[in-house]
Design a protein around this motif. Structure first.
Motif, PDB file in Angstrom:
ATOM      1  N   ALA A  65     -28.465  43.793 -28.652  1.00  0.00           N
ATOM      2  CA  ALA A  65     -27.640  42.790 -29.332  1.00  0.00           C
ATOM      3  C   ALA A  65     -26.433  43.408 -30.035  1.00  0.00           C
ATOM      4  CB  ALA A  65     -28.493  42.035 -30.346  1.00  0.00           C
ATOM      5  N   GLU A  66     -26.331  44.741 -29.957  1.00  0.00           N
ATOM      6  CA  GLU A  66     -25.260  45.481 -30.636  1.00  0.00           C
ATOM      7  C   GLU A  66     -25.286  45.208 -32.137  1.00  0.00           C
ATOM      8  OE1 GLU A  66     -21.666  44.453 -28.574  1.00  0.00           O
ATOM      9  OE2 GLU A  66     -22.127  45.765 -26.884  1.00  0.00           O
ATOM     10  N   ILE A  67     -26.516  45.289 -32.678  1.00  0.00           N
ATOM     11  CA  ILE A  67     -26.765  45.100 -34.109  1.00  0.00           C
ATOM     12  C   ILE A  67     -27.315  46.402 -34.675  1.00  0.00           C
ATOM     13  CG2 ILE A  67     -28.115  43.806 -35.831  1.00  0.00           C
ATOM     14  CD1 ILE A  67     -26.201  41.970 -34.478  1.00  0.00           C
ATOM     15  N   LYS A  82     -21.446  37.584 -39.542  1.00  0.00           N
ATOM     16  CA  LYS A  82     -22.051  38.417 -40.578  1.00  0.00           C
ATOM     17  C   LYS A  82     -22.383  39.815 -40.027  1.00  0.00           C
ATOM     18  CE  LYS A  82     -22.208  35.131 -43.708  1.00  0.00           C
ATOM     19  NZ  LYS A  82     -21.327  35.181 -44.908  1.00  0.00           N
ATOM     20  N   LYS A  83     -22.311  40.787 -40.911  1.00  0.00           N
ATOM     21  CA  LYS A  83     -22.733  42.148 -40.583  1.00  0.00           C
ATOM     22  C   LYS A  83     -24.212  42.255 -40.946  1.00  0.00           C
ATOM     23  CE  LYS A  83     -21.746  47.034 -41.569  1.00  0.00           C
ATOM     24  NZ  LYS A  83     -20.969  47.975 -42.410  1.00  0.00           N
ATOM     25  N   LEU A 135     -26.446  35.311 -36.345  1.00  0.00           N
ATOM     26  CA  LEU A 135     -25.683  35.516 -37.576  1.00  0.00           C
ATOM     27  C   LEU A 135     -24.388  36.281 -37.295  1.00  0.00           C
ATOM     28  CD1 LEU A 135     -28.613  36.394 -40.000  1.00  0.00           C
ATOM     29  CD2 LEU A 135     -27.079  34.430 -40.219  1.00  0.00           C
ATOM     30  N   LYS A 136     -24.469  37.201 -36.352  1.00  0.00           N
ATOM     31  CA  LYS A 136     -23.278  37.973 -35.983  1.00  0.00           C
ATOM     32  C   LYS A 136     -22.265  37.102 -35.233  1.00  0.00           C
ATOM     33  CE  LYS A 136     -21.876  41.652 -32.817  1.00  0.00           C
ATOM     34  NZ  LYS A 136     -22.335  42.582 -31.753  1.00  0.00           N
ATOM     35  N   GLU A 181     -35.802  48.304 -32.497  1.00  0.00           N
ATOM     36  CA  GLU A 181     -34.655  49.200 -32.326  1.00  0.00           C
ATOM     37  C   GLU A 181     -33.973  48.946 -30.978  1.00  0.00           C
ATOM     38  OE1 GLU A 181     -34.151  53.742 -33.684  1.00  0.00           O
ATOM     39  OE2 GLU A 181     -35.449  53.514 -31.917  1.00  0.00           O
ATOM     40  N   VAL A 182     -34.781  48.772 -29.927  1.00  0.00           N
ATOM     41  CA  VAL A 182     -34.249  48.500 -28.587  1.00  0.00           C
ATOM     42  C   VAL A 182     -33.535  47.146 -28.552  1.00  0.00           C
ATOM     43  CG1 VAL A 182     -34.883  47.981 -26.187  1.00  0.00           C
ATOM     44  CG2 VAL A 182     -35.913  49.934 -27.357  1.00  0.00           C
ATOM     45  N   LEU A 183     -34.165  46.125 -29.129  1.00  0.00           N
ATOM     46  CA  LEU A 183     -33.559  44.794 -29.167  1.00  0.00           C
ATOM     47  C   LEU A 183     -32.255  44.804 -29.960  1.00  0.00           C
ATOM     48  CD1 LEU A 183     -36.743  42.591 -29.723  1.00  0.00           C
ATOM     49  CD2 LEU A 183     -35.381  42.755 -27.643  1.00  0.00           C
TER      50      LEU A 183
END
Length: 440
Positions: free
Chosen positions: A154-156, A129-130, A123-124, A148-150
């Motif tokens: 992915a810088e999400i 998308k944010k 999506l990013k 949280e790690v994933l």
């Protein structure tokens, strides 16, 4: 995915091409063979029965028996009939008010958490998308930390973890933050169980009623075959899912689950998880899947993968090197890295037209670790050796092989392939056609 199914059906249809005329008996025999292949590939019995009935009805008639090319007519009928089963491609519904809630459901071990992260990354990157990720799984040890790690990889953004917070409260907090901080999409990764039970369904329904998700996606492990179909059917009867995500399809050679899902549940397969990497999530395109099943390959998906992952500046540099006869082993290593970005090598090979026929004619095997091994060989060379491979003689080969953890034979093989590449490139350059280099 689909290796057995594709190999079986395409070989049956290939034999039909030898006949200039097909009798009704021959058509019936062909359908019986296809029926066996479908059942052996874990396609649900009800789906197989309806499919064979439909194809026979369309095939046994004047248009096929008297056709100039009856085999092509049969292939077209089989193609169209599988398309009817799979329906059309359906992307996520993103045309609603932000933040868009997406609920991820399924049993434990199906790949929900990884799929949530993959979907957020897609999506990013693709939809710009944010996205906010939130784990509602307070039961499985470290489940929230895993997401949280994933998300970090992915810088999400991910929702902060608060101790002793209940799933419904987490969902409410995620949507509140989504609204307050301007997120476009909030992905809610729910808890699973080892099997469907009343407690699981009660919790999922409670969350569903509260957040009113735009999409409720059921994540199912394709490797479980017929069990996956039964699971999807049971889940769909109790929760109003909008679509399915099939995970681990890269390890599912039979592929029957994909053919059965839509027919059994009435819900579309929206995505396929094709590997462990976070970018290994594909939109499910029924027409492309059918092309793979019938041995026609999937060039469109292959081109899309290359477009998404190949870096334009690197391609331009490569073209310039080839044009000036300066292509060396450093450039080959760069090209290896570009190819690895596309995904698993086996999946890429399976997208090529006629690959099943090639596999039968020769001992065709693809080792997904081959590129890593060849890259290691190049990295074990000195800068001068990479620029001038002709200086690599016996003693240098032994040193390189030791450094890369391979045999001298492997080093010889790479150097031979490189020379063949350079020779081919020079021929291509004469024809002013560098495009084929991108598919190496």
């Amino acid at each position: 995915m689909l290796e057995n199914l594709s190999s079986g059906i395409s070989s049956i249809l290939e034999r039909l091409k030898r006949h200039s005329v097909l009798s009704e008996a021959e058509i019936s025999d062909t359908m019986n063979e296809i029926r066996i292949v479908l059942l052996e590939s874990d396609v649900a019995l009800s789906v197989v029965t309806d499919f064979i009935k439909t194809v026979k009805k369309r095939a046994i008639g004047q248009e096929v028996v008297r056709s100039v090319t009856p085999s092509q007519m049969i292939i077209k009928i089989v193609h169209d009939s599988i398309i009817d089963i799979l329906g059309t491609a359906e992307e996520l519904n993103l045309a609603t008010k932000s933040p868009i809630p997406i609920l991820i459901v399924g049993i434990q071990g199906s790949g929900k958490t990884t799929t949530s992260a993959k979907m957020a990354l897609r999506l990013k990157k693709i939809n710009k998308k944010k996205v906010l990720l939130a784990s509602l799984d307070i039961y499985r040890p470290a489940a929230q930390q895993q997401l949280e790690v994933l998300a970090h990889q992915a810088e999400i953004s991910s929702l902060s973890i608060l101790m002793n917070e209940r799933p419904l409260t987490i969902a409410k907090r995620a949507l509140t933050i989504g609204r307050d901080e301007g997120y476009d999409v909030v992905i809610l990764d729910t808890a699973g169980r080892l099997h469907i039970d009343d407690v699981l369904m009660s919790e999922v329904k409670e969350i569903f009623d509260e957040v009113n998700p735009t999409e409720t996606l059921l994540v199912v492990d394709a490797m479980t075959g017929q069990d996956a179909v039964n699971l999807a059917k049971e889940f769909n009867e109790q929760v109003n899912i909008t679509g399915l995500v099939l995970t681990r399809v890269d390890g599912d050679a039979r592929g029957g689950a994909a053919l059965s899902m839509r027919s059994v549940t009435g819900r579309p397969i929206k995505f396929l998880g094709t590997g462990e990497k976070l970018d290994a999530l594909e939109v499910f395109h029924p027409d492309r899947i059918v092309s793979r099943i019938l041995g026609m390959g999937d060039i469109i998906s292959l081109v899309e993968k290359a477009t998404e992952n190949f870096e334009k500046d690197e391609i331009e540099k490569l073209s310039a090197k080839v044009a000036s006869d300066k292509f060396d082993l450093d450039d080959l290593a760069t090209q290896f890295r570009q190819i690895k970005k596309i995904g698993d090598l086996d999946n890429i090979i399976n997208m090529l037209p006629g690959i099943n026929k090639i596999r039968k004619q020769i001992d065709f095997k693809v080792d997904s670790k081959t590129i890593d091994r060849q890259e290691a060989i190049i990295l074990s060379m000195t800068k001068n050796e990479r620029k001038n491979p002709d200086i690599i003689m016996a003693s240098r080969k032994r040193r390189i092989a030791t450094g890369a953890g391979v045999s001298v034979h492997d080093v010889d093989k790479l150097l031979k392939q490189f020379k063949q590449m350079v020779f081919t490139m020079k021929k291509i350059k004469k024809n002013d056609n560098l495009s084929s280099l991108l598919g190496f």
